[in-house]
Design a protein around this motif. Sequence first.
Motif, PDB file in Angstrom:
ATOM      1  N   MET A 182       9.520  -7.904  -2.708  1.00  0.00           N
ATOM      2  CA  MET A 182       8.516  -8.556  -3.008  1.00  0.00           C
ATOM      3  C   MET A 182       8.947  -8.818  -4.498  1.00  0.00           C
ATOM      4  O   MET A 182       9.842  -8.133  -5.198  1.00  0.00           O
ATOM      5  CB  MET A 182       7.212  -7.712  -3.079  1.00  0.00           C
ATOM      6  N   ASN A 183       8.040  -9.659  -5.155  1.00  0.00           N
ATOM      7  CA  ASN A 183       8.248  -9.851  -6.638  1.00  0.00           C
ATOM      8  C   ASN A 183       7.223  -9.206  -7.173  1.00  0.00           C
ATOM      9  O   ASN A 183       5.961  -8.974  -6.580  1.00  0.00           O
ATOM     10  CB  ASN A 183       7.751 -11.689  -6.803  1.00  0.00           C
ATOM     11  N   PHE A 184       7.499  -8.583  -8.403  1.00  0.00           N
ATOM     12  CA  PHE A 184       6.572  -7.421  -9.013  1.00  0.00           C
ATOM     13  C   PHE A 184       5.360  -8.154  -9.301  1.00  0.00           C
ATOM     14  O   PHE A 184       4.988  -9.196  -9.752  1.00  0.00           O
ATOM     15  CB  PHE A 184       7.233  -7.100 -10.194  1.00  0.00           C
ATOM     16  N   ASP A 185       4.262  -7.472  -8.691  1.00  0.00           N
ATOM     17  CA  ASP A 185       2.939  -7.732  -8.911  1.00  0.00           C
ATOM     18  C   ASP A 185       2.163  -6.362  -9.205  1.00  0.00           C
ATOM     19  O   ASP A 185       1.950  -5.385  -8.201  1.00  0.00           O
ATOM     20  CB  ASP A 185       2.209  -8.466  -7.803  1.00  0.00           C
ATOM     21  N   PRO A 186       1.652  -5.939 -10.387  1.00  0.00           N
ATOM     22  CA  PRO A 186       1.310  -4.733 -10.631  1.00  0.00           C
ATOM     23  C   PRO A 186      -0.104  -4.341  -9.652  1.00  0.00           C
ATOM     24  O   PRO A 186      -0.465  -3.249  -9.530  1.00  0.00           O
ATOM     25  CB  PRO A 186       0.874  -4.607 -12.271  1.00  0.00           C
ATOM     26  N   LYS A 187      -0.859  -5.249  -9.452  1.00  0.00           N
ATOM     27  CA  LYS A 187      -2.052  -5.076  -8.581  1.00  0.00           C
ATOM     28  C   LYS A 187      -1.999  -4.815  -7.089  1.00  0.00           C
ATOM     29  O   LYS A 187      -2.607  -4.346  -6.599  1.00  0.00           O
ATOM     30  CB  LYS A 187      -2.900  -6.442  -8.719  1.00  0.00           C
ATOM     31  N   ARG A 188      -0.526  -5.162  -6.618  1.00  0.00           N
ATOM     32  CA  ARG A 188      -0.161  -5.121  -5.533  1.00  0.00           C
ATOM     33  C   ARG A 188       0.609  -3.984  -5.126  1.00  0.00           C
ATOM     34  O   ARG A 188       0.845  -3.492  -3.871  1.00  0.00           O
ATOM     35  CB  ARG A 188       0.429  -6.354  -4.707  1.00  0.00           C
ATOM     36  N   VAL A 189       1.756  -3.797  -5.865  1.00  0.00           N
ATOM     37  CA  VAL A 189       2.713  -2.824  -5.762  1.00  0.00           C
ATOM     38  C   VAL A 189       2.449  -1.386  -5.184  1.00  0.00           C
ATOM     39  O   VAL A 189       2.863  -1.078  -3.936  1.00  0.00           O
ATOM     40  CB  VAL A 189       3.514  -2.702  -7.025  1.00  0.00           C
ATOM     41  N   CYS A 190       1.219  -0.906  -5.692  1.00  0.00           N
ATOM     42  CA  CYS A 190       1.065   0.586  -5.142  1.00  0.00           C
ATOM     43  C   CYS A 190       0.206   0.485  -3.620  1.00  0.00           C
ATOM     44  O   CYS A 190       0.752   1.344  -2.926  1.00  0.00           O
ATOM     45  CB  CYS A 190      -0.018   1.227  -6.178  1.00  0.00           C
ATOM     46  N   GLU A 191      -0.424  -0.803  -3.463  1.00  0.00           N
ATOM     47  CA  GLU A 191      -0.715  -0.996  -2.094  1.00  0.00           C
ATOM     48  C   GLU A 191       0.450  -1.063  -1.088  1.00  0.00           C
ATOM     49  O   GLU A 191       0.256  -0.622  -0.087  1.00  0.00           O
ATOM     50  CB  GLU A 191      -1.645  -2.175  -1.825  1.00  0.00           C
ATOM     51  N   VAL A 192       1.288  -1.789  -1.327  1.00  0.00           N
ATOM     52  CA  VAL A 192       2.459  -2.189  -0.323  1.00  0.00           C
ATOM     53  C   VAL A 192       3.290  -0.828  -0.020  1.00  0.00           C
ATOM     54  O   VAL A 192       3.553  -0.500   0.702  1.00  0.00           O
ATOM     55  CB  VAL A 192       3.480  -3.237  -1.298  1.00  0.00           C
ATOM     56  N   ILE A 193       3.519   0.008  -1.334  1.00  0.00           N
ATOM     57  CA  ILE A 193       4.216   1.424  -1.430  1.00  0.00           C
ATOM     58  C   ILE A 193       3.389   2.164  -0.167  1.00  0.00           C
ATOM     59  O   ILE A 193       4.079   2.824   0.684  1.00  0.00           O
ATOM     60  CB  ILE A 193       4.189   2.198  -2.597  1.00  0.00           C
ATOM     61  N   GLN A 194       2.154   2.080  -0.383  1.00  0.00           N
ATOM     62  CA  GLN A 194       1.305   3.059   0.823  1.00  0.00           C
ATOM     63  C   GLN A 194       1.484   2.491   1.993  1.00  0.00           C
ATOM     64  O   GLN A 194       1.494   3.307   2.674  1.00  0.00           O
ATOM     65  CB  GLN A 194      -0.101   3.207   0.303  1.00  0.00           C
ATOM     66  N   ALA A 195       1.101   1.101   2.129  1.00  0.00           N
ATOM     67  CA  ALA A 195       1.184   0.559   3.387  1.00  0.00           C
ATOM     68  C   ALA A 195       2.597   0.397   4.270  1.00  0.00           C
ATOM     69  O   ALA A 195       2.393   0.983   5.547  1.00  0.00           O
ATOM     70  CB  ALA A 195       0.509  -0.757   3.352  1.00  0.00           C
ATOM     71  N   GLU A 196       3.513   0.210   3.454  1.00  0.00           N
ATOM     72  CA  GLU A 196       4.865   0.347   4.035  1.00  0.00           C
ATOM     73  C   GLU A 196       5.605   1.620   4.110  1.00  0.00           C
ATOM     74  O   GLU A 196       6.812   1.753   4.726  1.00  0.00           O
ATOM     75  CB  GLU A 196       5.719  -0.840   3.350  1.00  0.00           C
ATOM     76  N   LYS A 197       4.941   2.595   3.603  1.00  0.00           N
ATOM     77  CA  LYS A 197       5.578   4.215   3.566  1.00  0.00           C
ATOM     78  C   LYS A 197       6.862   3.891   2.801  1.00  0.00           C
ATOM     79  O   LYS A 197       7.871   4.549   3.263  1.00  0.00           O
ATOM     80  CB  LYS A 197       5.611   4.506   5.006  1.00  0.00           C
ATOM     81  N   VAL A 198       7.156   3.436   1.806  1.00  0.00           N
ATOM     82  CA  VAL A 198       8.234   3.219   0.958  1.00  0.00           C
ATOM     83  C   VAL A 198       8.795   4.625   0.440  1.00  0.00           C
ATOM     84  O   VAL A 198       7.951   5.558   0.026  1.00  0.00           O
ATOM     85  CB  VAL A 198       7.933   2.435  -0.280  1.00  0.00           C
ATOM     86  N   THR A 199      10.058   4.865   0.649  1.00  0.00           N
ATOM     87  CA  THR A 199      10.666   6.342   0.284  1.00  0.00           C
ATOM     88  C   THR A 199      11.488   6.120  -0.812  1.00  0.00           C
ATOM     89  O   THR A 199      11.697   7.159  -1.432  1.00  0.00           O
ATOM     90  CB  THR A 199      11.696   6.630   1.525  1.00  0.00           C
ATOM     91  N   ILE A 200      12.012   4.868  -1.289  1.00  0.00           N
ATOM     92  CA  ILE A 200      12.667   5.050  -2.465  1.00  0.00           C
ATOM     93  C   ILE A 200      12.775   3.453  -3.011  1.00  0.00           C
ATOM     94  O   ILE A 200      12.566   2.343  -2.568  1.00  0.00           O
ATOM     95  CB  ILE A 200      14.386   5.277  -2.050  1.00  0.00           C
ATOM     96  N   SER A 201      12.682   3.467  -4.440  1.00  0.00           N
ATOM     97  CA  SER A 201      12.749   2.287  -5.050  1.00  0.00           C
ATOM     98  C   SER A 201      13.173   2.383  -6.692  1.00  0.00           C
ATOM     99  O   SER A 201      13.409   3.517  -7.070  1.00  0.00           O
ATOM    100  CB  SER A 201      11.302   1.520  -5.363  1.00  0.00           C
ATOM    101  N   ASN A 202      13.711   1.359  -7.244  1.00  0.00           N
ATOM    102  CA  ASN A 202      14.502   1.389  -8.584  1.00  0.00           C
ATOM    103  C   ASN A 202      13.524   0.383  -9.349  1.00  0.00           C
ATOM    104  O   ASN A 202      13.368  -0.849  -9.325  1.00  0.00           O
ATOM    105  CB  ASN A 202      15.953   0.907  -8.354  1.00  0.00           C
ATOM    106  N   TRP A 203      13.088   0.839 -10.655  1.00  0.00           N
ATOM    107  CA  TRP A 203      12.419   0.146 -11.534  1.00  0.00           C
ATOM    108  C   TRP A 203      12.967   0.270 -13.013  1.00  0.00           C
ATOM    109  O   TRP A 203      13.904   1.168 -12.988  1.00  0.00           O
ATOM    110  CB  TRP A 203      11.023   0.591 -11.583  1.00  0.00           C
TER     111      TRP A 203
END
Length: 205
Positions: A182-203
């Motif tokens: 995804m392209n960074f969107d501060p309003k959506r990123v936490c929702e995406v992490i939870q919905a997709e069960k993200v395990t690792i990311s680099n910021w």
Amino acid sequence: KKGDMVAFVISNRAEIIETFFALGKTGMVGLPLNYRMAPKEIVQMVLHAEAKALIFETAYAQFAEAVQKQVPGVKTFIGIGDQTPAFALDYEKLISDGSSNEPDIEINEEDDYYLNLTSGTTGLPKSYMLTHYNNATLIIDMTQMFHIREEDVPLIIFPIFGRVGFAWMGAGIYNGARLVIMNFDPKRVCEVIQAEKVTISNWVT
């Protein structure tokens, strides 16, 4: 054909991954461009690389229009998305009309893969060539450093046109992980992490 330079302006979406893999299979050489550059800078980079084709999101059609007017060496334009300009081919139609046969091209590890661009802090980005070998070793290094496994769900926010984003993309696919891009969107990123069960990311902080 093999060795021809193909520029592309694509944000984090499936088509940028497809483009990187298409380049790898055909032996064409990529010029991934930063969509935050100005049209004048895009034109200069395309001229510098002597690109023969440009793939672009229609959201960045102004870049394609500038190149089309100022760089006669670019003969082929391919638009991704709605309202593709008349001078460009439609990406999805091009794929659907294409052959399903594998390209009859021999690729070796020392062949050029793509021109990577620096941040350009003192002017235009500086470019340096990466080979297939460079990218294969990078992907293995990423796997070992971050212990990426098939069970992981990497979230890629770094632009995939850049070295770090490409590395995460390649390592995820190499290990059979399910990518979330995804392209960074501060309003959506936490929702995406939870919905997709993200395990690792680099910021970057």
